[in-house]
Design a protein around this motif. Sequence first.
Motif, PDB file in Angstrom:
ATOM      1  N   ILE A  44       0.862  -1.181   0.000  1.00 48.15           N
ATOM      2  CA  ILE A  44       0.000   0.000   0.000  1.00 48.15           C
ATOM      3  C   ILE A  44       0.897   1.230   0.000  1.00 48.15           C
ATOM      4  O   ILE A  44       1.793   1.355   0.834  1.00 48.15           O
ATOM      5  CB  ILE A  44      -0.914   0.035   1.255  1.00 48.15           C
ATOM      6  N   THR A  45       0.653   2.126  -0.953  1.00 51.30           N
ATOM      7  CA  THR A  45       1.386   3.389  -1.021  1.00 51.30           C
ATOM      8  C   THR A  45       0.391   4.507  -0.778  1.00 51.30           C
ATOM      9  O   THR A  45      -0.618   4.616  -1.479  1.00 51.30           O
ATOM     10  CB  THR A  45       2.061   3.556  -2.396  1.00 51.30           C
ATOM     11  N   VAL A  46       0.658   5.326   0.250  1.00 52.32           N
ATOM     12  CA  VAL A  46      -0.222   6.416   0.634  1.00 52.32           C
ATOM     13  C   VAL A  46       0.495   7.736   0.335  1.00 52.32           C
ATOM     14  O   VAL A  46       1.591   7.978   0.843  1.00 52.32           O
ATOM     15  CB  VAL A  46      -0.586   6.341   2.140  1.00 52.32           C
ATOM     16  N   VAL A  47      -0.138   8.577  -0.496  1.00 41.61           N
ATOM     17  CA  VAL A  47       0.429   9.869  -0.855  1.00 41.61           C
ATOM     18  C   VAL A  47      -0.453  10.969  -0.262  1.00 41.61           C
ATOM     19  O   VAL A  47      -1.656  11.017  -0.541  1.00 41.61           O
ATOM     20  CB  VAL A  47       0.531  10.041  -2.387  1.00 41.61           C
ATOM     21  N   THR A  48       0.151  11.821   0.584  1.00 43.70           N
ATOM     22  CA  THR A  48      -0.540  12.948   1.209  1.00 43.70           C
ATOM     23  C   THR A  48       0.294  14.207   0.954  1.00 43.70           C
ATOM     24  O   THR A  48       1.433  14.105   0.493  1.00 43.70           O
ATOM     25  CB  THR A  48      -0.683  12.750   2.736  1.00 43.70           C
ATOM     26  N   PRO A  49      -0.227  15.385   1.302  1.00 49.69           N
ATOM     27  CA  PRO A  49       0.590  16.588   1.190  1.00 49.69           C
ATOM     28  C   PRO A  49       1.864  16.524   2.053  1.00 49.69           C
ATOM     29  O   PRO A  49       2.802  17.277   1.834  1.00 49.69           O
ATOM     30  CB  PRO A  49      -0.342  17.702   1.672  1.00 49.69           C
ATOM     31  N   GLN A  50       1.908  15.616   3.030  1.00 47.22           N
ATOM     32  CA  GLN A  50       3.081  15.463   3.888  1.00 47.22           C
ATOM     33  C   GLN A  50       4.141  14.546   3.288  1.00 47.22           C
ATOM     34  O   GLN A  50       5.242  14.442   3.811  1.00 47.22           O
ATOM     35  CB  GLN A  50       2.672  14.930   5.262  1.00 47.22           C
ATOM     36  N   GLY A  51       3.792  13.831   2.212  1.00 44.83           N
ATOM     37  CA  GLY A  51       4.761  12.930   1.601  1.00 44.83           C
ATOM     38  C   GLY A  51       4.147  11.583   1.267  1.00 44.83           C
ATOM     39  O   GLY A  51       2.934  11.408   1.269  1.00 44.83           O
ATOM     40  N   THR A  52       5.024  10.617   0.998  1.00 42.45           N
ATOM     41  CA  THR A  52       4.617   9.272   0.586  1.00 42.45           C
ATOM     42  C   THR A  52       5.099   8.259   1.613  1.00 42.45           C
ATOM     43  O   THR A  52       6.241   8.313   2.056  1.00 42.45           O
ATOM     44  CB  THR A  52       5.211   8.937  -0.795  1.00 42.45           C
ATOM     45  N   GLN A  53       4.196   7.331   1.977  1.00 39.48           N
ATOM     46  CA  GLN A  53       4.543   6.231   2.885  1.00 39.48           C
ATOM     47  C   GLN A  53       4.102   4.925   2.246  1.00 39.48           C
ATOM     48  O   GLN A  53       3.067   4.872   1.578  1.00 39.48           O
ATOM     49  CB  GLN A  53       3.845   6.388   4.233  1.00 39.48           C
ATOM     50  N   THR A  54       4.891   3.874   2.463  1.00 38.79           N
ATOM     51  CA  THR A  54       4.576   2.557   1.919  1.00 38.79           C
ATOM     52  C   THR A  54       4.563   1.542   3.046  1.00 38.79           C
ATOM     53  O   THR A  54       5.466   1.527   3.885  1.00 38.79           O
ATOM     54  CB  THR A  54       5.619   2.157   0.853  1.00 38.79           C
ATOM     55  N   VAL A  55       3.522   0.687   3.059  1.00 42.04           N
ATOM     56  CA  VAL A  55       3.390  -0.374   4.054  1.00 42.04           C
ATOM     57  C   VAL A  55       2.908  -1.643   3.364  1.00 42.04           C
ATOM     58  O   VAL A  55       2.438  -1.602   2.225  1.00 42.04           O
ATOM     59  CB  VAL A  55       2.413   0.011   5.189  1.00 42.04           C
ATOM     60  N   THR A  56       3.006  -2.761   4.070  1.00 41.43           N
ATOM     61  CA  THR A  56       2.515  -4.043   3.561  1.00 41.43           C
ATOM     62  C   THR A  56       1.260  -4.427   4.333  1.00 41.43           C
ATOM     63  O   THR A  56       1.213  -4.282   5.557  1.00 41.43           O
ATOM     64  CB  THR A  56       3.599  -5.131   3.725  1.00 41.43           C
ATOM     65  N   VAL A  57       0.265  -4.932   3.608  1.00 48.12           N
ATOM     66  CA  VAL A  57      -0.982  -5.357   4.241  1.00 48.12           C
ATOM     67  C   VAL A  57      -0.725  -6.634   5.043  1.00 48.12           C
ATOM     68  O   VAL A  57      -0.132  -7.591   4.539  1.00 48.12           O
ATOM     69  CB  VAL A  57      -2.081  -5.627   3.179  1.00 48.12           C
ATOM     70  N   ALA A  58      -1.163  -6.649   6.302  1.00 43.78           N
ATOM     71  CA  ALA A  58      -1.069  -7.825   7.170  1.00 43.78           C
ATOM     72  C   ALA A  58      -2.417  -8.023   7.829  1.00 43.78           C
ATOM     73  O   ALA A  58      -3.037  -7.061   8.294  1.00 43.78           O
ATOM     74  CB  ALA A  58       0.018  -7.631   8.218  1.00 43.78           C
ATOM     75  N   ASN A  59      -2.886  -9.258   7.879  1.00 45.15           N
ATOM     76  CA  ASN A  59      -4.201  -9.576   8.456  1.00 45.15           C
ATOM     77  C   ASN A  59      -5.293  -8.730   7.812  1.00 45.15           C
ATOM     78  O   ASN A  59      -6.213  -8.264   8.484  1.00 45.15           O
ATOM     79  CB  ASN A  59      -4.199  -9.395   9.975  1.00 45.15           C
ATOM     80  N   GLU A  60      -5.144  -8.486   6.504  1.00 43.18           N
ATOM     81  CA  GLU A  60      -6.092  -7.718   5.689  1.00 43.18           C
ATOM     82  C   GLU A  60      -6.236  -6.267   6.129  1.00 43.18           C
ATOM     83  O   GLU A  60      -7.190  -5.602   5.780  1.00 43.18           O
ATOM     84  CB  GLU A  60      -7.461  -8.412   5.654  1.00 43.18           C
ATOM     85  N   ALA A  61      -5.280  -5.745   6.917  1.00 47.00           N
ATOM     86  CA  ALA A  61      -5.360  -4.358   7.400  1.00 47.00           C
ATOM     87  C   ALA A  61      -4.039  -3.644   7.154  1.00 47.00           C
ATOM     88  O   ALA A  61      -2.983  -4.262   7.074  1.00 47.00           O
ATOM     89  CB  ALA A  61      -5.704  -4.331   8.886  1.00 47.00           C
ATOM     90  N   TRP A  62      -4.127  -2.321   7.047  1.00 43.00           N
ATOM     91  CA  TRP A  62      -2.931  -1.486   6.895  1.00 43.00           C
ATOM     92  C   TRP A  62      -3.197  -0.143   7.555  1.00 43.00           C
ATOM     93  O   TRP A  62      -4.344   0.249   7.733  1.00 43.00           O
ATOM     94  CB  TRP A  62      -2.561  -1.302   5.414  1.00 43.00           C
ATOM     95  N   SER A  63      -2.126   0.562   7.925  1.00 41.36           N
ATOM     96  CA  SER A  63      -2.266   1.923   8.447  1.00 41.36           C
ATOM     97  C   SER A  63      -0.926   2.640   8.339  1.00 41.36           C
ATOM     98  O   SER A  63       0.138   2.008   8.332  1.00 41.36           O
ATOM     99  CB  SER A  63      -2.761   1.930   9.888  1.00 41.36           C
ATOM    100  N   VAL A  64      -1.008   3.952   8.224  1.00 42.43           N
ATOM    101  CA  VAL A  64       0.176   4.810   8.259  1.00 42.43           C
ATOM    102  C   VAL A  64      -0.093   5.918   9.267  1.00 42.43           C
ATOM    103  O   VAL A  64      -1.236   6.329   9.464  1.00 42.43           O
ATOM    104  CB  VAL A  64       0.532   5.412   6.874  1.00 42.43           C
ATOM    105  N   THR A  65       0.972   6.397   9.899  1.00 40.42           N
ATOM    106  CA  THR A  65       0.859   7.455  10.893  1.00 40.42           C
ATOM    107  C   THR A  65       1.338   8.768  10.282  1.00 40.42           C
ATOM    108  O   THR A  65       2.367   8.802   9.601  1.00 40.42           O
ATOM    109  CB  THR A  65       1.708   7.108  12.134  1.00 40.42           C
ATOM    110  N   LEU A  66       0.580   9.822  10.533  1.00 36.78           N
ATOM    111  CA  LEU A  66       0.920  11.151  10.027  1.00 36.78           C
ATOM    112  C   LEU A  66       1.667  11.944  11.086  1.00 36.78           C
ATOM    113  O   LEU A  66       1.378  11.815  12.283  1.00 36.78           O
ATOM    114  CB  LEU A  66      -0.360  11.908   9.646  1.00 36.78           C
ATOM    115  N   ALA A  67       2.601  12.788  10.652  1.00 34.54           N
ATOM    116  CA  ALA A  67       3.307  13.659  11.581  1.00 34.54           C
ATOM    117  C   ALA A  67       2.353  14.685  12.182  1.00 34.54           C
ATOM    118  O   ALA A  67       2.428  15.020  13.359  1.00 34.54           O
ATOM    119  CB  ALA A  67       4.457  14.376  10.866  1.00 34.54           C
ATOM    120  N   ASN A  68       1.411  15.168  11.346  1.00 36.32           N
ATOM    121  CA  ASN A  68       0.418  16.155  11.767  1.00 36.32           C
ATOM    122  C   ASN A  68      -0.894  15.841  11.062  1.00 36.32           C
ATOM    123  O   ASN A  68      -0.888  15.270   9.965  1.00 36.32           O
ATOM    124  CB  ASN A  68       0.861  17.574  11.365  1.00 36.32           C
TER     125      ASN A  68
END
Length: 108
Positions: A44-68
């Motif tokens: 999963i690649t998440v693109v926000t105004p704060q930048g880009t984060q990439t994670v792998t789906v585990a147990n059918e779920a994913w999440s990214v943490t924002l600085a703000n």
Amino acid sequence: DGSKDTIPAASLVEQKATTQAPVVNAIDSDDRTISGTGVNGATITVVTPQGTQTVTVANEAWSVTLANPLTAGNQVTVTQTEKDKLPSTVTKQVQATLADTATPVKPT
């Protein structure tokens, strides 16, 4: 002349299947996490105004943490990619959190 043009089977190109679209939970302007569900093992690649984060789906779920927290109206793009499949992308708009839009009621 009766001749036919043919393409050998080994030269045929087959379009890859497209991975299913990731599910992205609602995003409010006070959230510090963007989350959702997807295919186990997918990227999963998440693109926000704060930048880009990439994670792998585990147990059918994913999440990214924002600085703000993000600002209401910002766009968030989430792409799910599986091996040997075309990626699938979803775009969500950040919603104003209820506390930002509610008008306080004056005590009587």
